[in-house]
Write a protein that holds these residues in place. Structure first.
Motif, PDB file in Angstrom:
ATOM      1  N   VAL A 165      91.365  41.003  80.451  1.00 22.41           N
ATOM      2  CA  VAL A 165      90.588  41.041  79.204  1.00 22.41           C
ATOM      3  C   VAL A 165      89.138  40.621  79.464  1.00 22.41           C
ATOM      4  O   VAL A 165      88.206  41.154  78.865  1.00 22.41           O
ATOM      5  CB  VAL A 165      91.259  40.145  78.128  1.00 22.41           C
ATOM      6  N   PHE A 166      88.959  39.694  80.376  1.00 22.55           N
ATOM      7  CA  PHE A 166      87.616  39.235  80.781  1.00 22.55           C
ATOM      8  C   PHE A 166      86.774  40.404  81.279  1.00 22.55           C
ATOM      9  O   PHE A 166      85.572  40.475  81.033  1.00 22.55           O
ATOM     10  CB  PHE A 166      87.788  38.175  81.874  1.00 22.55           C
ATOM     11  N   LEU A 167      87.435  41.345  81.968  1.00 30.47           N
ATOM     12  CA  LEU A 167      86.713  42.483  82.545  1.00 30.47           C
ATOM     13  C   LEU A 167      86.638  43.689  81.609  1.00 30.47           C
ATOM     14  O   LEU A 167      85.899  44.625  81.873  1.00 30.47           O
ATOM     15  CB  LEU A 167      87.395  42.914  83.847  1.00 30.47           C
ATOM     16  N   GLY A 168      87.446  43.669  80.533  1.00 33.11           N
ATOM     17  CA  GLY A 168      87.440  44.818  79.631  1.00 33.11           C
ATOM     18  C   GLY A 168      88.684  45.672  79.741  1.00 33.11           C
ATOM     19  O   GLY A 168      88.692  46.833  79.329  1.00 33.11           O
ATOM     20  N   LEU A 169      89.759  45.103  80.329  1.00 32.65           N
ATOM     21  CA  LEU A 169      91.037  45.808  80.460  1.00 32.65           C
ATOM     22  C   LEU A 169      92.127  45.030  79.732  1.00 32.65           C
ATOM     23  O   LEU A 169      91.849  44.017  79.107  1.00 32.65           O
ATOM     24  CB  LEU A 169      91.424  45.904  81.945  1.00 32.65           C
ATOM     25  N   VAL A 170      93.369  45.476  79.867  1.00 32.18           N
ATOM     26  CA  VAL A 170      94.523  44.679  79.433  1.00 32.18           C
ATOM     27  C   VAL A 170      95.428  44.511  80.654  1.00 32.18           C
ATOM     28  O   VAL A 170      95.392  45.349  81.564  1.00 32.18           O
ATOM     29  CB  VAL A 170      95.329  45.364  78.305  1.00 32.18           C
ATOM     30  N   PRO A 171      96.242  43.439  80.693  1.00 31.90           N
ATOM     31  CA  PRO A 171      97.255  43.353  81.753  1.00 31.90           C
ATOM     32  C   PRO A 171      98.256  44.490  81.521  1.00 31.90           C
ATOM     33  O   PRO A 171      99.137  44.388  80.671  1.00 31.90           O
ATOM     34  CB  PRO A 171      97.894  41.975  81.533  1.00 31.90           C
ATOM     35  N   GLY A 172      98.069  45.588  82.236  1.00 26.28           N
ATOM     36  CA  GLY A 172      98.749  46.837  81.881  1.00 26.28           C
ATOM     37  C   GLY A 172      99.854  47.258  82.805  1.00 26.28           C
ATOM     38  O   GLY A 172     100.360  48.369  82.708  1.00 26.28           O
ATOM     39  N   TRP A 173     100.254  46.370  83.747  1.00 26.77           N
ATOM     40  CA  TRP A 173     101.402  46.665  84.605  1.00 26.77           C
ATOM     41  C   TRP A 173     102.543  45.718  84.261  1.00 26.77           C
ATOM     42  O   TRP A 173     103.240  45.213  85.122  1.00 26.77           O
ATOM     43  CB  TRP A 173     101.022  46.538  86.082  1.00 26.77           C
ATOM     44  N   GLY A 174     102.694  45.443  82.964  1.00 24.19           N
ATOM     45  CA  GLY A 174     103.801  44.614  82.507  1.00 24.19           C
ATOM     46  C   GLY A 174     103.385  43.280  81.928  1.00 24.19           C
ATOM     47  O   GLY A 174     104.185  42.608  81.263  1.00 24.19           O
ATOM     48  N   GLY A 175     102.148  42.870  82.146  1.00 19.53           N
ATOM     49  CA  GLY A 175     101.713  41.542  81.708  1.00 19.53           C
ATOM     50  C   GLY A 175     101.824  41.308  80.214  1.00 19.53           C
ATOM     51  O   GLY A 175     102.361  40.299  79.763  1.00 19.53           O
ATOM     52  N   CYS A 176     101.326  42.268  79.423  1.00 19.67           N
ATOM     53  CA  CYS A 176     101.328  42.097  77.958  1.00 19.67           C
ATOM     54  C   CYS A 176     102.741  42.162  77.376  1.00 19.67           C
ATOM     55  O   CYS A 176     103.006  41.602  76.316  1.00 19.67           O
ATOM     56  CB  CYS A 176     100.474  43.173  77.295  1.00 19.67           C
ATOM     57  N   THR A 177     103.631  42.856  78.074  1.00 23.41           N
ATOM     58  CA  THR A 177     104.995  43.047  77.568  1.00 23.41           C
ATOM     59  C   THR A 177     105.947  41.958  78.067  1.00 23.41           C
ATOM     60  O   THR A 177     106.707  41.375  77.297  1.00 23.41           O
ATOM     61  CB  THR A 177     105.516  44.431  78.007  1.00 23.41           C
ATOM     62  N   LEU A 178     105.905  41.672  79.362  1.00 25.47           N
ATOM     63  CA  LEU A 178     106.875  40.753  79.958  1.00 25.47           C
ATOM     64  C   LEU A 178     106.545  39.286  79.715  1.00 25.47           C
ATOM     65  O   LEU A 178     107.456  38.484  79.489  1.00 25.47           O
ATOM     66  CB  LEU A 178     106.972  41.013  81.468  1.00 25.47           C
ATOM     67  N   LEU A 179     105.255  38.928  79.788  1.00 30.04           N
ATOM     68  CA  LEU A 179     104.918  37.497  79.706  1.00 30.04           C
ATOM     69  C   LEU A 179     105.329  36.873  78.371  1.00 30.04           C
ATOM     70  O   LEU A 179     105.970  35.815  78.362  1.00 30.04           O
ATOM     71  CB  LEU A 179     103.428  37.272  79.994  1.00 30.04           C
ATOM     72  N   PRO A 180     105.014  37.498  77.212  1.00 28.22           N
ATOM     73  CA  PRO A 180     105.448  36.879  75.955  1.00 28.22           C
ATOM     74  C   PRO A 180     106.971  36.814  75.827  1.00 28.22           C
ATOM     75  O   PRO A 180     107.509  35.901  75.202  1.00 28.22           O
ATOM     76  CB  PRO A 180     104.838  37.770  74.864  1.00 28.22           C
TER      77      PRO A 180
END
Length: 709
Positions: A165-180
């Protein structure tokens, strides 16, 4: 050949310079008779200064390794699979160098899908999988571990984050889905949104364990050995990993609300990445991984093709590369050694400098001032700050004792500076005062000593003009707070020689500052741009636009603070002084606000009171303001302010204040905290069409901080 392999092969052609990470598979017999185990080690063949990344060819290597262990698992040849990294590095995520080159949405989607397809295979193996976070893990490095059944972390791990997010992306290889789904939405929001937008804050090993991301933590010295012993106990059923129940009700909703509030406070809706990440976290509430992965892939592809990410990568490269190899710096072999530092002045700025020099250079530092009380106060401040570092565990008692012994004070300049190699003044911002100080210092320092000035706006050449050796005077302008803001504007005066300049750059490097070479022009870079920016805000207020409208007008830029809150931080008197200096140099573009004068004369520290916790216009200041009757809309204010900034930057580049537009951006990012998603300022001005409207051309070539044509 699998679809994944074909996908990655196609993507690899778009990343010609990828440093490929190998995925080495070795087998070992676990202790306690827990069976044969396959361990995959990620290693790019280089030392820890070149961290392991995932480009398409690297993902293909991991995919091939998984082909092997998948067959072994299916055939009952192994009881488990582990994944770890080379010494000090686990893996630091996607290869950003390649991402910059992508031109088509479908290519971006292929990269997003490729990462998912490979990592998901780890989750689907017929045996339990283990990630051993042995060293730095970021982005895709964190995410590959999230796909494993279990995770251990080294207590010595220095940096762990999802910085996308700092760079302008999302954690898109599972980060947004798996971490929560692993640690709960609130903690996931802290890692993915809050830490990212808080200057990419990193977690240490202990925090990774406490958050529940890792199931066990072991000391760094025998981390892998202990992890394997633990793994054996898990596989034999002797250790059962119990994870807390995830609250998918109100707590999840409240976490999303909190995340939006953090994003609003940091970027004011100006950059989409945080909001896209929150949408995916929200969608992951019921544990539907397939839906989450699909949303991640789409968000990644959209953002890769957007301006903010390109600006973010551009900003990242400026700080990591250009910031470490300053344009125009002389050959470092010309630099002189610095074994003692003198500081003229013992006020807050001078004391901060003394502390920094003592900590980073580890040489004696002597402060002087006009009376003993001031000297004692300055030295006392430094010693107090050293005590705070000791209390926080940042330094040990021995180091604290040595630092305190290194920082002393004296009223006698001859005794203090007679053997100093580098003397910096941080006295009152007035030319006559600074010239007198330098005359006194020149009379007592050795011939080789460098004389540095921390002036924020005055001419270094004029300051040196009455000295016998003006060639050794250099501008050395720090930004407040000194310990936090990395920028150091190094100013070459008309007579400054290469040895003085090289020494200044050498000292800056040891101070761990980002040094930028600037011409001796009024207010140099940051203060000149900010004063023009603030001056236009002040002008529209003076002409009649309400204060709150003028302030809100620039919110879409997502700056770290509003203009008038910044003025409060700088101090209205200093702001007024710099505007007067620039008005003297460029009277047609820089104004001196009569209202600001009134605020300073009334002794006010800013425009706001903060009694309610949020800034509100001080009634006493409101009574001082005399405004005209021209009221502009937010859009009109924003256009006027940004046109002025674009014009000023164009003129600065024509004057050769810095080598290139990149240096302007580097200065604003590291000296004024301007957001990465803007890329400083010039990519934003280019993207919005302002540069061409004002100057007839863009500041940067197409593809530099934008999607290549």
């Amino acid at each position: 050949m699998t679809n994944t392999a074909e996908l990655l092969k196609g993507a690899a052609e778009l990343f010609p310079g990828e440093v490929v990470t190998q995925a080495h598979v070795r087998h070992l017999d676990l202790p306690q008779g827990a069976g044969r185990f396959a361990l995959i080690t990620l290693d790019n063949g280089l030392d820890h200064t070149k961290p392991t990344t995932f480009g398409p060819a690297s993902l293909a290597q991991l995919n091939t390794a998984i082909d092997q262990v998948e067959k072994e698992a299916a055939d009952g040849e192994i009881t488990g699979v582990g994944i770890t990294g080379k010494p000090f590095i686990f893996a630091v995520g996607a290869d950003l160098k390649g991402v910059e080159l992508l031109k088509r949405h479908e290519d971006a989607l292929a990269i997003a899908k490729g990462g998912h397809d490979v990592f998901k295979r780890l989750a689907n193996l017929a045996v339990p999988t283990f990630a051993y976070y042995n060293g730095a893990a970021m982005g895709g490095g964190v995410e590959v571990g999230l796909h494993c059944s279990y995770r251990t972390v080294s207590a010595a791990l220095p940096a762990f984050s999802l910085p996308e997010v700092f760079l302008g992306l999302v954690p898109g290889w599972g980060g947004c889905t798996l971490l929560p789904n692993l640690i709960g939405a609130d903690r996931a929001v802290s890692v993915i949104i809050e830490n990212s937008l808080n200057q990419n804050k990193q977690l240490k090993g202990e925090q990774v364990y406490e958050l529940g991301i890792a199931d066990a933590i072991f000391e760094g010295a025998d981390f892998l050995e202990q992890s394997l012993i633990w793994t054996a106990s898990v596989l034999k059923g002797e250790i059962e990993v119990v994870r807390p129940e995830i609250d998918r009700g109100d707590a999840w909703h409240e976490a999303i609300v909190r995340g939006r509030a953090i994003a609003d406070s940091k970027v004011h809706g100006a950059a989409p990445a945080a909001y896209r990440a929150l949408e995916i976290i929200d969608a992951a509430r019921n544990g539907d991984l397939a839906r989450g992965y699909e949303a991640e892939e789409k968000a990644l592809a959209d953002l890769i093709m957007g301006g903010e990410l390109r600006s973010g990568i551009y900003a990242f490269n400026l700080v990591q590369k250009r910031g470490k190899r300053p344009a125009g710096a002389p050959d470092k072999s010309l630099a002189r050694p610095v074994s003692k530092v003198g500081v003229v002045g013992a006020g807050l700025m001078a004391s901060q400098l003394a502390l920094l020099f003592a900590r980073r250079l580890e040489v004696p530092v002597v402060l002087t001032d006009i009376d003993q009380e001031r000297v004692d106060k300055g030295v006392g401040y430094v010693h107090g700050e050293i005590d705070k570092l000791l209390l926080k565990g940042r330094i040990n008692q021995d180091k604290a004792n040595r630092l305190k012994a290194a920082v002393t004070g004296s009223l006698d300049k001859a005794a203090a500076f007679g053997d100093a190699d580098f003397v910096i003044e941080a006295v009152f911002e007035e030319m006559g005062v600074k010239q007198q100080v330098f005359a006194e210092v020149e009379a007592v320092v050795p011939e080789h000593a460098i004389l540095a000035t921390n002036t924020s706006s005055l001419s270094v050449s004029e300051m040196a003009s009455q000295l016998k050796h003006p060639e050794r005077v250099v501008g050395f302008h720090f930004f407040n707070p000194v310990a936090i803001l990395p920028l150091l504007e190094i100013v070459r005066g008309e007579k400054t020689d290469d040895a003085a300049l090289a020494t200044a750059f050498g000292v800056a490097k040891k101070l761990k500052k980002t040094a930028v070479l600037v011409k001796d022009a009024p207010a140099f870079v940051v203060n000149r741009i900010l004063t023009r920016f603030m001056g236009e805000i002040q002008n529209v207020i003076d002409e009649g636009t309400p204060v709150e409208v003028a302030e809100r007008a620039v919110e879409p830029l997502g700056l770290p603070m509003s203009p008038l809150v910044l003025l409060e931080l700088v101090g209205p008197a200093i702001g007024l002084h710099v505007s007067e200096t620039l008005h003297g140099a460029f009277p047609d573009r820089f104004t001196v606000s009569e209202n600001l004068k009134r605020v300073v004369e009334a002794g006010k520290r800013g425009f706001y009171v903060h009694d309610s916790g949020k800034p509100e216009l001080d009634p006493e200041v409101a009574a001082l303001l005399q405004q005209g009757d021209t009221v502009l809309t937010e859009e009109q204010v924003r256009a006027r302010v940004l046109d002025a900034v674009a014009q000023e930057i164009g003129l600065m580049l024509e004057e050769g204040v810095v080598a290139e537009a990149q240096d302007i951006d580097l200065c604003l990012i590291t000296g004024a905290g301007w957001p990465f998603h803007l890329g400083g300022i010039t990519p934003y001005l280019d993207r919005e069409g302002i540069s061409e409207r004002v100057n007839g051309k863009t500041f940067l070539a197409p593809g530099v901080a934008s999607v290549p044509a």
